[in-house]
Design a protein around this motif. Structure first.
Motif, PDB file in Angstrom:
ATOM      1  N   UNK A 201       0.825  -1.215   0.000  1.00 38.11           N
ATOM      2  CA  UNK A 201       0.000   0.000   0.000  1.00 38.11           C
ATOM      3  C   UNK A 201       0.858   1.262   0.000  1.00 38.11           C
ATOM      4  N   UNK A 202       2.139   1.124   0.290  1.00 42.87           N
ATOM      5  CA  UNK A 202       3.025   2.290   0.221  1.00 42.87           C
ATOM      6  C   UNK A 202       3.187   2.786  -1.207  1.00 42.87           C
ATOM      7  N   UNK A 203       2.744   1.975  -2.178  1.00 41.00           N
ATOM      8  CA  UNK A 203       2.898   2.328  -3.598  1.00 41.00           C
ATOM      9  C   UNK A 203       1.566   2.649  -4.258  1.00 41.00           C
ATOM     10  N   UNK A 204       0.495   2.657  -3.465  1.00 39.88           N
ATOM     11  CA  UNK A 204      -0.797   3.107  -3.981  1.00 39.88           C
ATOM     12  C   UNK A 204      -0.760   4.631  -4.087  1.00 39.88           C
ATOM     13  N   UNK A 205      -1.405   5.176  -5.097  1.00 35.10           N
ATOM     14  CA  UNK A 205      -1.399   6.633  -5.322  1.00 35.10           C
ATOM     15  C   UNK A 205       0.033   7.159  -5.458  1.00 35.10           C
ATOM     16  N   UNK A 206       0.880   6.369  -6.104  1.00 39.10           N
ATOM     17  CA  UNK A 206       2.287   6.759  -6.232  1.00 39.10           C
ATOM     18  C   UNK A 206       2.464   8.025  -7.057  1.00 39.10           C
ATOM     19  N   UNK A 207       1.573   8.241  -8.003  1.00 39.86           N
ATOM     20  CA  UNK A 207       1.611   9.421  -8.861  1.00 39.86           C
ATOM     21  C   UNK A 207       0.306  10.190  -8.682  1.00 39.86           C
ATOM     22  N   UNK A 208       0.395  11.495  -8.636  1.00 35.20           N
ATOM     23  CA  UNK A 208      -0.816  12.301  -8.445  1.00 35.20           C
ATOM     24  C   UNK A 208      -1.875  12.001  -9.498  1.00 35.20           C
ATOM     25  N   UNK A 219      -5.509   0.269 -10.692  1.00 35.77           N
ATOM     26  CA  UNK A 219      -4.869  -0.910 -10.118  1.00 35.77           C
ATOM     27  C   UNK A 219      -3.603  -1.276 -10.882  1.00 35.77           C
ATOM     28  N   UNK A 220      -3.640  -1.153 -12.193  1.00 38.58           N
ATOM     29  CA  UNK A 220      -2.458  -1.462 -12.994  1.00 38.58           C
ATOM     30  C   UNK A 220      -1.315  -0.497 -12.655  1.00 38.58           C
ATOM     31  N   UNK A 221      -1.643   0.768 -12.444  1.00 38.60           N
ATOM     32  CA  UNK A 221      -0.622   1.751 -12.075  1.00 38.60           C
ATOM     33  C   UNK A 221      -0.028   1.409 -10.715  1.00 38.60           C
ATOM     34  N   UNK A 229       8.336  -7.784  -5.321  1.00 36.53           N
ATOM     35  CA  UNK A 229       7.875  -8.600  -4.189  1.00 36.53           C
ATOM     36  C   UNK A 229       6.411  -8.364  -3.841  1.00 36.53           C
ATOM     37  N   UNK A 230       5.857  -7.199  -4.225  1.00 33.45           N
ATOM     38  CA  UNK A 230       4.474  -6.885  -3.881  1.00 33.45           C
ATOM     39  C   UNK A 230       3.503  -7.054  -5.047  1.00 33.45           C
ATOM     40  N   UNK A 231       4.016  -7.355  -6.211  1.00 29.05           N
ATOM     41  CA  UNK A 231       3.131  -7.386  -7.377  1.00 29.05           C
ATOM     42  C   UNK A 231       2.183  -8.578  -7.359  1.00 29.05           C
ATOM     43  N   UNK A 232       2.556  -9.644  -6.678  1.00 24.29           N
ATOM     44  CA  UNK A 232       1.685 -10.824  -6.638  1.00 24.29           C
ATOM     45  C   UNK A 232       0.356 -10.497  -5.977  1.00 24.29           C
ATOM     46  N   UNK A 235      -1.715  -8.301  -8.219  1.00 29.70           N
ATOM     47  CA  UNK A 235      -2.280  -9.117  -9.310  1.00 29.70           C
ATOM     48  C   UNK A 235      -3.477  -9.925  -8.819  1.00 29.70           C
ATOM     49  N   UNK A 236      -3.406 -10.437  -7.601  1.00 25.38           N
ATOM     50  CA  UNK A 236      -4.533 -11.184  -7.042  1.00 25.38           C
ATOM     51  C   UNK A 236      -5.751 -10.285  -6.878  1.00 25.38           C
ATOM     52  N   UNK A 237      -5.514  -9.052  -6.458  1.00 27.82           N
ATOM     53  CA  UNK A 237      -6.624  -8.107  -6.297  1.00 27.82           C
ATOM     54  C   UNK A 237      -7.233  -7.768  -7.657  1.00 27.82           C
ATOM     55  N   UNK A 238      -6.401  -7.556  -8.648  1.00 26.84           N
ATOM     56  CA  UNK A 238      -6.906  -7.300 -10.003  1.00 26.84           C
ATOM     57  C   UNK A 238      -7.754  -8.477 -10.471  1.00 26.84           C
ATOM     58  N   UNK A 239      -7.288  -9.684 -10.193  1.00 29.07           N
ATOM     59  CA  UNK A 239      -8.025 -10.882 -10.613  1.00 29.07           C
ATOM     60  C   UNK A 239      -9.383 -10.979  -9.932  1.00 29.07           C
ATOM     61  N   UNK A 240      -9.473 -10.508  -8.688  1.00 29.26           N
ATOM     62  CA  UNK A 240     -10.754 -10.559  -7.972  1.00 29.26           C
ATOM     63  C   UNK A 240     -11.844  -9.789  -8.713  1.00 29.26           C
ATOM     64  N   UNK A 241     -11.459  -8.686  -9.336  1.00 29.88           N
ATOM     65  CA  UNK A 241     -12.435  -7.817 -10.002  1.00 29.88           C
ATOM     66  C   UNK A 241     -12.603  -8.148 -11.480  1.00 29.88           C
TER      67      UNK A 241
END
Length: 258
Positions: A201-208, A219-221, A229-232, A235-241
């Motif tokens: 979550x430290x990389x969520x909203x990484x860019x304004x 989600x892709x961003x 190490x955090x992309x898995x 990717x699981x969250x993307x798959x949920x939707x």
């Protein structure tokens, strides 16, 4: 100080420090600015605007030594801080919020996770013997929230179907708790299976500009901003939707339609 009812300030410091240590343990390289916690209003929140000295201002509505509420509320707001809630594009002086519902769902999952983790830890390793007695209360409160009927998908309905129907309302109003909390209940097990993934979550909203993207691109961003190490988990969250392929479109590894 002030406005906390019968809450002991010394005890409040103990509880908030414990929550900060639990949540912050997933971000060992992240040094936050000072966090000022104040008793205000009926809705917990971290203010978008900082204080006079650049500090985060977190408002909590918990009162009178209800420690389970303090843990729950502060855990939620800390998640917002670590997920860069304040790094969003503004249009005409108004912050873009059509993806805010996802952050709310994620932070709700973090609040439940924190309650359950502190229940487990304080049962055997509380700051003092007296604090150990509160561990069952943390667990009971988390179980109470998780079991609420509105947090569950309707029977025989999958998340992509539910999401397609509810997303327009959620994008228009990110604070529809009965909808956000459906998603939070689905996200929580992913992070409980691998708590280190909270670091993503430290990389969520990484860019304004991420706030202005459509949800899938948002989600892709997030995924692209994450270290490998955090992309898995992302990717699981993307798959949920992601809706399953239409019947007849599934293929085996050999490329034969099923």
């Amino acid at each position: 100080e002030g406005g906390w009812g019968s809450t002991s300030m010394d005890s409040l410091q103990v509880v908030l420090d414990a929550v900060a240590q639990e949540v912050g343990s997933h971000f060992p390289g992240r040094n936050l600015a000072t966090i000022q916690v104040v008793a205000a209003g009926n809705n917990p929140m971290v203010l978008f605007d900082k204080g006079d000295n650049g500090e985060y201002v977190v408002q909590l509505s918990a009162r009178d030594g209800r420690w389970y509420q303090f843990v729950y509320q502060f855990g939620h707001e800390l998640c917002h801080i670590y997920s860069n809630y304040d790094n969003k594009e503004s249009r005409g002086g108004t912050v873009v919020t059509h993806n805010q519902w996802f952050e709310e769902s994620l932070c709700e999952a973090a609040a439940l996770y924190t309650l359950r983790r502190m229940a487990s830890k304080w049962e055997f390793n509380a700051p003092t013997t007296e604090w150990a007695a509160y561990a069952p209360t943390f667990r009971q409160y988390a179980d109470l929230l998780l079991g609420q009927a509105h947090r569950k998908l309707p029977q025989q309905v999958i998340l992509p179907t539910w999401f397609r129907e509810n997303h327009p309302a959620m994008a228009a109003n990110p604070y529809l708790r009965d909808k956000d909390e459906v998603v939070s209940n689905i996200l929580l097990p992913l992070f409980e299976q691998n708590p280190d993934d909270w670091g993503a979550i430290a990389y969520l909203n990484a860019d304004k500009n991420d706030a202005s993207l459509g949800f899938k691109d948002y989600l892709e961003a997030w995924c692209e901003a994450c270290p490998q190490r955090y992309r898995t988990v992302v990717d699981k969250i993307i798959a949920l939707f992601t809706p399953p392929p239409p019947a007849g479109q599934m293929q085996t590894a050999a490329g034969i339609k099923l």
